[in-house]
Enzyme design. Structure first.
Site, short mmCIF file in Angstrom:
data_model
loop_
_atom_site.label_atom_id
_atom_site.label_comp_id
_atom_site.label_asym_id
_atom_site.label_seq_id
_atom_site.Cartn_x
_atom_site.Cartn_y
_atom_site.Cartn_z
N GLN A 156 7.30 3.87 3.72
CA GLN A 156 5.89 3.46 3.79
C GLN A 156 5.70 2.18 4.62
O GLN A 156 4.68 2.00 5.27
CB GLN A 156 5.38 3.25 2.35
N LYS B 87 5.56 3.39 8.21
CA LYS B 87 4.39 4.26 8.40
C LYS B 87 3.12 3.41 8.46
O LYS B 87 2.29 3.57 9.36
CB LYS B 87 4.31 5.23 7.22
N ASN C 102 -2.55 19.38 -1.29
CA ASN C 102 -3.53 18.67 -0.47
C ASN C 102 -3.17 18.68 1.02
O ASN C 102 -4.00 19.04 1.87
CB ASN C 102 -3.65 17.23 -0.98
N THR D 147 -4.55 13.54 5.57
CA THR D 147 -3.13 13.72 5.92
C THR D 147 -2.93 15.01 6.70
O THR D 147 -2.26 15.03 7.74
CB THR D 147 -2.25 13.69 4.66
N LYS E 268 5.29 1.81 -3.22
CA LYS E 268 5.18 3.17 -3.77
C LYS E 268 5.41 3.09 -5.26
O LYS E 268 6.08 2.18 -5.74
CB LYS E 268 6.24 4.07 -3.12
N LYS F 161 0.86 -1.19 0.00
CA LYS F 161 0.00 0.00 0.00
C LYS F 161 0.88 1.22 0.00
O LYS F 161 1.83 1.31 0.79
CB LYS F 161 -0.86 -0.03 1.28
N SER G 269 -6.85 5.70 3.97
CA SER G 269 -6.86 4.80 2.81
C SER G 269 -7.16 3.38 3.28
O SER G 269 -7.90 2.64 2.64
CB SER G 269 -5.51 4.82 2.10
N GLY H 144 -2.99 8.17 -4.22
CA GLY H 144 -2.39 9.38 -4.77
C GLY H 144 -1.15 9.80 -4.01
O GLY H 144 -0.81 9.25 -2.97
N ASP H 145 -0.45 10.75 -4.55
CA ASP H 145 0.67 11.43 -3.89
C ASP H 145 0.86 12.73 -4.69
O ASP H 145 -0.09 13.17 -5.37
CB ASP H 145 1.94 10.54 -3.90
P1 NDP Z 1 0.42 18.22 -3.89
O1 NDP Z 1 0.93 17.94 -5.24
O2 NDP Z 1 -1.05 18.37 -3.67
O3 NDP Z 1 1.11 19.55 -3.31
C1 NDP Z 1 2.48 19.70 -3.19
C2 NDP Z 1 2.74 21.17 -2.88
O4 NDP Z 1 4.12 21.34 -2.57
C3 NDP Z 1 2.44 22.08 -4.05
O5 NDP Z 1 1.94 23.30 -3.58
C4 NDP Z 1 3.82 22.23 -4.70
O6 NDP Z 1 3.97 23.40 -5.45
C5 NDP Z 1 4.68 22.30 -3.46
N1 NDP Z 1 6.07 21.98 -3.78
C6 NDP Z 1 6.54 20.95 -4.50
N2 NDP Z 1 7.87 20.99 -4.57
C7 NDP Z 1 8.25 22.08 -3.88
C8 NDP Z 1 9.49 22.67 -3.59
N3 NDP Z 1 10.63 22.15 -4.04
N4 NDP Z 1 9.50 23.79 -2.83
C9 NDP Z 1 8.36 24.34 -2.38
N5 NDP Z 1 7.15 23.82 -2.63
C10 NDP Z 1 7.09 22.73 -3.38
O7 NDP Z 1 1.02 17.08 -2.95
P2 NDP Z 1 0.55 16.62 -1.52
O8 NDP Z 1 0.08 17.80 -0.73
O9 NDP Z 1 -0.35 15.47 -1.68
O10 NDP Z 1 1.91 16.06 -0.93
C11 NDP Z 1 2.85 16.89 -0.25
C12 NDP Z 1 3.83 16.02 0.51
O11 NDP Z 1 3.11 15.21 1.44
C13 NDP Z 1 4.65 15.03 -0.32
O12 NDP Z 1 5.90 14.85 0.28
C14 NDP Z 1 3.84 13.74 -0.20
O13 NDP Z 1 4.65 12.61 -0.43
C15 NDP Z 1 3.41 13.84 1.23
N6 NDP Z 1 2.26 13.03 1.58
C16 NDP Z 1 1.05 13.21 0.98
C17 NDP Z 1 -0.04 12.45 1.37
C18 NDP Z 1 -1.40 12.70 0.83
O14 NDP Z 1 -2.34 12.07 1.35
N7 NDP Z 1 -1.58 13.56 -0.14
C19 NDP Z 1 0.10 11.37 2.36
C20 NDP Z 1 1.40 11.32 2.99
C21 NDP Z 1 2.44 12.10 2.57
P3 NDP Z 1 3.89 23.35 -7.06
O15 NDP Z 1 2.43 23.39 -7.37
O16 NDP Z 1 4.61 24.59 -7.46
O17 NDP Z 1 4.58 22.09 -7.50
#
Ligand code: NDP
Length: 450
Positions: free
Chosen positions: A114, A117, A244, A212, A129, A93, A381, A168-169
């Site tokens: 993962q 976690k 997200n 999250t 992943k 997962k 999930s 998703g991620d």
């Molecule tokens: P999203 O794609 O929804 O959002 C990511 C955000 O981070 C965007 O605003 C993006 O900006 C920004 N970002 C990406 N790279 C950088 C950078 N180098 N510097 C500054 N900002 C940056 O992803 P999520 O919110 O889903 O995921 C965010 C993190 O959380 C990841 O590490 C993911 O693995 C982790 N995560 C997510 C889960 C989930 O349920 N969604 C679960 C567990 C972990 P831009 O639009 O400019 O790319």
């Protein structure tokens, strides 16, 4: 990397020799192995059954070509990945990431994390992943759909509701999950819970979108309460990212009485000392798929700054990095400490470099590692999988309540494991140990299979 235990050192050296180019994976594996040294010393079965050699090598690594046709009729080719890391305690997962920086090292680091976690969530889920170097940014809906269909045409051969359940991620939200689910259903001619993060009308769980970010805040609230007799109420908070995790961490922190003053995307950050107006952020990011810069154009009194690093110089009590890996380096960590922070809660995966974590720990700041504090997404999930198997849907309140309980349980497992091995308050070690023990016991019980 140096270890005091010779067995652990030999396992790490072996990884470094085999995978010298996999920087992110070596960093993640090294950090976990480092924390496990006291456990290895107490339990000789770990070496006897080569648990560390086995747990650091994926059970299966799948890499494939993803050809698709863009809107101009041109054939494009990307690379797809699925790393099925460990199935000792349940089906693989873990999410799928679509981003140009995706490579095998990144997917292996995420898949490895993962395992622990998922174990911490208390739910029966193994670790995996996947993803692709495809960039959904700037692509039309039809291009994204054609890519997702091509990606799933190959991935479908390797997954299933009792085998491997992706989600998703970064770059994979409801739209992408929907397209992939549709293609899987068409190929297999069955309607099963093979992906999570689905739309509510076809098996998705209420509160998955929020999980999250909300989970991160439930964890940090419990950490503040138990370790500092404090709470989010009245605190100033900086959240990085505007995706997200960041959006729903902002929402929950605000509900718990905090004021979120900064957010960013990969181009720059906004500061709003009146407290971020989340309706405006959701409109820009979720509806228009725009840039965070537009916030400052719409909300009087707020400012936009180019570049992301500056966000860590914004003064706050609590910092929630929710964007991406290694976004806080040593220098940024020092800025956070100088700002008088009391806590850092990781929402993104591995957002702090090892040097940054040392800075936080030396300064006595409460620090919660990603694999514990961002486990809320995969926990819900897991609850989505349960609902799909039951063919029932639970209410938002029911799922949210279970999420809150799970996050509090995770905090206490980490806290107690650190205490048990004489590292009181070290939640990094606690999370690694608590996550590892359950998987290790299951691997030993099942014999030498993988
Ligand atoms: P999203 O794609 O929804 O959002 C990511 C955000 O981070 C965007 O605003 C993006 O900006 C920004 N970002 C990406 N790279 C950088 C950078 N180098 N510097 C500054 N900002 C940056 O992803 P999520 O919110 O889903 O995921 C965010 C993190 O959380 C990841 O590490 C993911 O693995 C982790 N995560 C997510 C889960 C989930 O349920 N969604 C679960 C567990 C972990 P831009 O639009 O400019 O790319």
């Amino acid at each position: 990397m140096q270890f005091s235990n010779t067995y652990v050192q030999s396992v790490y050296d072996g990884l470094e020799k085999r995978y010298p180019e996999q920087k992110e994976f070596l960093e993640a594996a090294g950090n976990v192995l480092f924390s496990l040294q006291p456990v290895v010393e107490k339990n000789p079965q770990i070496e006897k059954f080569a648990i560390l050699e086995r747990i650091t090598e994926p059970e299966r690594t799948i890499m494939f070509r993803v050809p698709w046709v863009d809107d101009n009729g041109k054939v494009q080719v990307n690379r797809g990945y699925r790393v099925q890391f460990n199935s000792a305690i349940g089906p693989y997962k873990g999410g799928l990431r679509f981003h140009p920086t995706v490579n095998l090292s990144v997917i292996k680091f995420l898949g490895f994390e993962q395992i622990f976690k998922n174990s911490l969530t208390t739910l029966p889920m193994g670790g995996g992943k996947g993803g692709s170097d495809f960039d959904p940014k700037g692509k039309s809906d039809m291009e994204v759909m054609r890519f997702c269909q091509s990606f799933m045409t190959e991935l479908a051969k390797h997954i299933g509701p009792d085998t491997d359940v992706p989600a998703g991620d970064i770059g994979v939200g409801g739209r992408e999950v929907g397209y992939m689910f549709g293609q899987y259903k068409r190929l297999q001619n069955e309607f099963t819970g093979v992906l999570t993060g689905k739309g509510l009308s076809f098996g998705g769980s209420l509160a998955r979108t929020e999980a999250t970010g909300y989970g991160l805040c439930y964890y940090v609230e419990e950490m503040l309460k138990c370790m500092k007799n404090d709470s989010f109420a009245g605190k100033t908070v900086v959240v990085s990212g505007a995706g997200n995790v960041a959006i729903y961490a902002t929402e929950k922190a605000t509900q718990l009485g905090a004021k979120v003053v900064a957010l960013c995307d990969s181009n720059g950050y906004i500061v709003d000392n009146n407290g971020v107006n989340l309706d405006v952020v959701k409109q820009i990011k979720e509806v228009e798929r725009g840039r965070i810069k537009e916030y400052a154009e719409r909300v009087p009194g707020s400012e936009y700054h180019e570049g992301c690093k500056g966000i860590w110089t914004v003064k706050a009590d609590v910092y929630l990095p929710c964007a991406t890996q290694n976004e806080i380096d040593e220098e940024s960590a020092k800025a956070i400490v100088a700002n008088g922070a009391i806590a850092v809660g990781e929402g993104a995966n591995m957002p702090s470099t090892p040097e940054a974590i040392k800075v936080f720990q030396n300064a006595g700041i409460l620090f919660s590692p990603a694999k514990a504090s961002n486990a809320g997404g995969v926990a819900v999930s897991g609850l989505e999988m349960s609902q799909n198997s039951e063919r029932l849907s639970w209410s938002f309140e029911e799922v949210d309540q279970k999420l809150e309980n799970i996050m509090k349980t995770i905090f206490h497992s980490c806290y107690d494991a650190a205490e048990k091995y004489g590292m009181s308050g070290d939640l990094v070690a606690g999370a690694n140990i608590a996550g590892f023990e359950k998987v290790c016991n299951a691997m030993i019980a099942q014999g030498i299979t993988y």
